[in-house]
Design a protein around this motif. Sequence first.
Motif, PDB file in Angstrom:
ATOM      1  N   THR A  81       0.830  -1.201   0.000  1.00  0.00           N
ATOM      2  CA  THR A  81       0.000   0.000   0.000  1.00  0.00           C
ATOM      3  C   THR A  81       0.864   1.251   0.000  1.00  0.00           C
ATOM      4  OG1 THR A  81      -1.761  -1.156   1.165  1.00  0.00           O
ATOM      5  CG2 THR A  81      -1.821   1.241   1.233  1.00  0.00           C
ATOM      6  N   PHE A  82       1.879   1.281   0.859  1.00  0.00           N
ATOM      7  CA  PHE A  82       2.799   2.418   0.876  1.00  0.00           C
ATOM      8  C   PHE A  82       3.419   2.638  -0.502  1.00  0.00           C
ATOM      9  CE2 PHE A  82       4.121   1.954   5.632  1.00  0.00           C
ATOM     10  CZ  PHE A  82       2.970   2.592   6.037  1.00  0.00           C
ATOM     11  N   TYR A  83       3.810   1.542  -1.156  1.00  0.00           N
ATOM     12  CA  TYR A  83       4.499   1.626  -2.446  1.00  0.00           C
ATOM     13  C   TYR A  83       3.652   2.364  -3.482  1.00  0.00           C
ATOM     14  CZ  TYR A  83       6.908   0.109  -6.690  1.00  0.00           C
ATOM     15  OH  TYR A  83       7.560   0.075  -7.885  1.00  0.00           O
ATOM     16  N   TYR A  84       2.419   1.947  -3.640  1.00  0.00           N
ATOM     17  CA  TYR A  84       1.579   2.569  -4.666  1.00  0.00           C
ATOM     18  C   TYR A  84       1.045   3.932  -4.243  1.00  0.00           C
ATOM     19  CZ  TYR A  84       2.063  -1.273  -7.805  1.00  0.00           C
ATOM     20  OH  TYR A  84       2.595  -2.182  -8.669  1.00  0.00           O
ATOM     21  N   CYS A  85       0.732   4.108  -2.982  1.00  0.00           N
ATOM     22  CA  CYS A  85       0.292   5.436  -2.524  1.00  0.00           C
ATOM     23  C   CYS A  85       1.409   6.451  -2.690  1.00  0.00           C
ATOM     24  CB  CYS A  85      -0.142   5.379  -1.066  1.00  0.00           C
ATOM     25  SG  CYS A  85      -1.728   4.585  -0.815  1.00  0.00           S
ATOM     26  N   ALA A  86       2.620   6.077  -2.341  1.00  0.00           N
ATOM     27  CA  ALA A  86       3.742   7.002  -2.457  1.00  0.00           C
ATOM     28  C   ALA A  86       4.003   7.379  -3.904  1.00  0.00           C
ATOM     29  CB  ALA A  86       4.992   6.405  -1.822  1.00  0.00           C
ATOM     30  N   GLN A  87       3.928   6.417  -4.804  1.00  0.00           N
ATOM     31  CA  GLN A  87       4.134   6.735  -6.216  1.00  0.00           C
ATOM     32  C   GLN A  87       3.060   7.685  -6.726  1.00  0.00           C
ATOM     33  OE1 GLN A  87       5.375   3.688  -9.088  1.00  0.00           O
ATOM     34  NE2 GLN A  87       5.275   2.281  -7.359  1.00  0.00           N
ATOM     35  N   ALA A  88       1.809   7.424  -6.351  1.00  0.00           N
ATOM     36  CA  ALA A  88       0.718   8.296  -6.784  1.00  0.00           C
ATOM     37  C   ALA A  88       0.892   9.699  -6.213  1.00  0.00           C
ATOM     38  CB  ALA A  88      -0.625   7.710  -6.365  1.00  0.00           C
ATOM     39  N   MET A  89       1.245   9.790  -4.944  1.00  0.00           N
ATOM     40  CA  MET A  89       1.428  11.099  -4.319  1.00  0.00           C
ATOM     41  C   MET A  89       2.636  11.831  -4.914  1.00  0.00           C
ATOM     42  SD  MET A  89      -1.208  11.297  -2.500  1.00  0.00           S
ATOM     43  CE  MET A  89      -1.075  12.615  -1.318  1.00  0.00           C
ATOM     44  N   LEU A  90       3.687  11.099  -5.261  1.00  0.00           N
ATOM     45  CA  LEU A  90       4.845  11.712  -5.920  1.00  0.00           C
ATOM     46  C   LEU A  90       4.427  12.326  -7.249  1.00  0.00           C
ATOM     47  CD1 LEU A  90       7.939  12.205  -6.207  1.00  0.00           C
ATOM     48  CD2 LEU A  90       8.043   9.960  -7.302  1.00  0.00           C
ATOM     49  N   GLN A  91       3.649  11.603  -8.023  1.00  0.00           N
ATOM     50  CA  GLN A  91       3.184  12.131  -9.305  1.00  0.00           C
ATOM     51  C   GLN A  91       2.287  13.348  -9.105  1.00  0.00           C
ATOM     52  OE1 GLN A  91       4.101  11.211 -12.441  1.00  0.00           O
ATOM     53  NE2 GLN A  91       5.566   9.860 -11.447  1.00  0.00           N
ATOM     54  N   LEU A  92       1.509  13.333  -8.031  1.00  0.00           N
ATOM     55  CA  LEU A  92       0.645  14.473  -7.717  1.00  0.00           C
ATOM     56  C   LEU A  92       1.494  15.695  -7.380  1.00  0.00           C
ATOM     57  CD1 LEU A  92      -2.247  15.473  -7.252  1.00  0.00           C
ATOM     58  CD2 LEU A  92      -2.021  14.652  -4.895  1.00  0.00           C
ATOM     59  N   GLY A  93       2.536  15.463  -6.587  1.00  0.00           N
ATOM     60  CA  GLY A  93       3.479  16.529  -6.245  1.00  0.00           C
ATOM     61  C   GLY A  93       2.926  17.528  -5.245  1.00  0.00           C
ATOM     62  N   GLY A  94       3.666  18.620  -5.099  1.00  0.00           N
ATOM     63  CA  GLY A  94       3.233  19.718  -4.259  1.00  0.00           C
ATOM     64  C   GLY A  94       3.160  19.385  -2.777  1.00  0.00           C
ATOM     65  N   PRO A  95       2.370  20.163  -2.051  1.00  0.00           N
ATOM     66  CA  PRO A  95       2.271  19.989  -0.603  1.00  0.00           C
ATOM     67  C   PRO A  95       1.733  18.614  -0.191  1.00  0.00           C
ATOM     68  CG  PRO A  95       1.165  22.019  -1.295  1.00  0.00           C
ATOM     69  CD  PRO A  95       1.613  21.297  -2.531  1.00  0.00           C
ATOM     70  N   GLU A  96       0.847  18.046  -1.023  1.00  0.00           N
ATOM     71  CA  GLU A  96       0.300  16.724  -0.697  1.00  0.00           C
ATOM     72  C   GLU A  96       1.409  15.679  -0.666  1.00  0.00           C
ATOM     73  OE1 GLU A  96      -1.057  18.621  -3.112  1.00  0.00           O
ATOM     74  OE2 GLU A  96      -3.126  18.977  -2.502  1.00  0.00           O
ATOM     75  N   TRP A  97       2.283  15.720  -1.673  1.00  0.00           N
ATOM     76  CA  TRP A  97       3.410  14.792  -1.703  1.00  0.00           C
ATOM     77  C   TRP A  97       4.334  15.025  -0.522  1.00  0.00           C
ATOM     78  CZ3 TRP A  97       6.114  10.709  -2.307  1.00  0.00           C
ATOM     79  CH2 TRP A  97       7.493  10.751  -2.260  1.00  0.00           C
ATOM     80  N   GLU A  98       4.684  16.257  -0.265  1.00  0.00           N
ATOM     81  CA  GLU A  98       5.606  16.568   0.827  1.00  0.00           C
ATOM     82  C   GLU A  98       5.057  16.092   2.169  1.00  0.00           C
ATOM     83  OE1 GLU A  98       6.775  20.681   0.690  1.00  0.00           O
ATOM     84  OE2 GLU A  98       7.268  20.518  -1.447  1.00  0.00           O
ATOM     85  N   LYS A  99       3.783  16.345   2.415  1.00  0.00           N
ATOM     86  CA  LYS A  99       3.152  15.901   3.666  1.00  0.00           C
ATOM     87  C   LYS A  99       3.173  14.380   3.759  1.00  0.00           C
ATOM     88  CE  LYS A  99      -1.160  15.950   6.224  1.00  0.00           C
ATOM     89  NZ  LYS A  99      -2.587  16.296   6.208  1.00  0.00           N
ATOM     90  N   TYR A 100       2.746  13.727   2.672  1.00  0.00           N
ATOM     91  CA  TYR A 100       2.697  12.267   2.681  1.00  0.00           C
ATOM     92  C   TYR A 100       4.096  11.686   2.874  1.00  0.00           C
ATOM     93  CZ  TYR A 100       1.675   7.466   1.524  1.00  0.00           C
ATOM     94  OH  TYR A 100       1.557   6.100   1.595  1.00  0.00           O
ATOM     95  N   PHE A 101       5.073  12.182   2.137  1.00  0.00           N
ATOM     96  CA  PHE A 101       6.414  11.619   2.230  1.00  0.00           C
ATOM     97  C   PHE A 101       7.028  11.853   3.609  1.00  0.00           C
ATOM     98  CE2 PHE A 101      11.015  11.564   1.864  1.00  0.00           C
ATOM     99  CZ  PHE A 101      11.169  10.252   1.448  1.00  0.00           C
ATOM    100  N   ASN A 102       6.830  13.019   4.178  1.00  0.00           N
ATOM    101  CA  ASN A 102       7.373  13.273   5.512  1.00  0.00           C
ATOM    102  C   ASN A 102       6.797  12.305   6.537  1.00  0.00           C
ATOM    103  OD1 ASN A 102       9.122  15.321   4.741  1.00  0.00           O
ATOM    104  ND2 ASN A 102       7.566  16.909   5.011  1.00  0.00           N
ATOM    105  N   GLN A 103       5.500  12.036   6.443  1.00  0.00           N
ATOM    106  CA  GLN A 103       4.871  11.063   7.345  1.00  0.00           C
ATOM    107  C   GLN A 103       5.401   9.659   7.073  1.00  0.00           C
ATOM    108  OE1 GLN A 103       0.710  11.600   6.546  1.00  0.00           O
ATOM    109  NE2 GLN A 103       0.540  13.379   7.884  1.00  0.00           N
TER     110      GLN A 103
END
Length: 108
Positions: free
Chosen positions: A42-64
């Motif tokens: 789940t982390f693998y695919y959520c992280a890839q999707a959030m990376l593609q989304l970019g911006g603050p959403e990605w930064e928040k998700y990746f930091n967590q």
Amino acid sequence: AAGAELLMMAGQYDAPETKKVVAYLKRNAQVGSAQFGHRFYTFYYCAQAMLQLGGPEWEKYFNQLRKELLSAQGSDGSWQGDIGPTYCTAIAVTLLALPYQYLPLYQK
């Protein structure tokens, strides 16, 4: 999460389907969420999707995610999970390297 990643890899960033699945991910696929099975998958695919989304959403998700992964790392450097340490460690290392976008797969 995998569906969102595939849509964005196909360049469908603004498609209605992409927006719906990204909204779902933002609401439901939070790091530390116990409602999903196969945590590293789940982390693998959520992280890839959030990376593609970019911006603050990605930064928040990746930091967590980074905080969660580093706190779960074993003293021998591995990660444990429902599929086994080899798989979980490989996924964790891949996830921690996502911001560097070494692989073309992870580039926009």
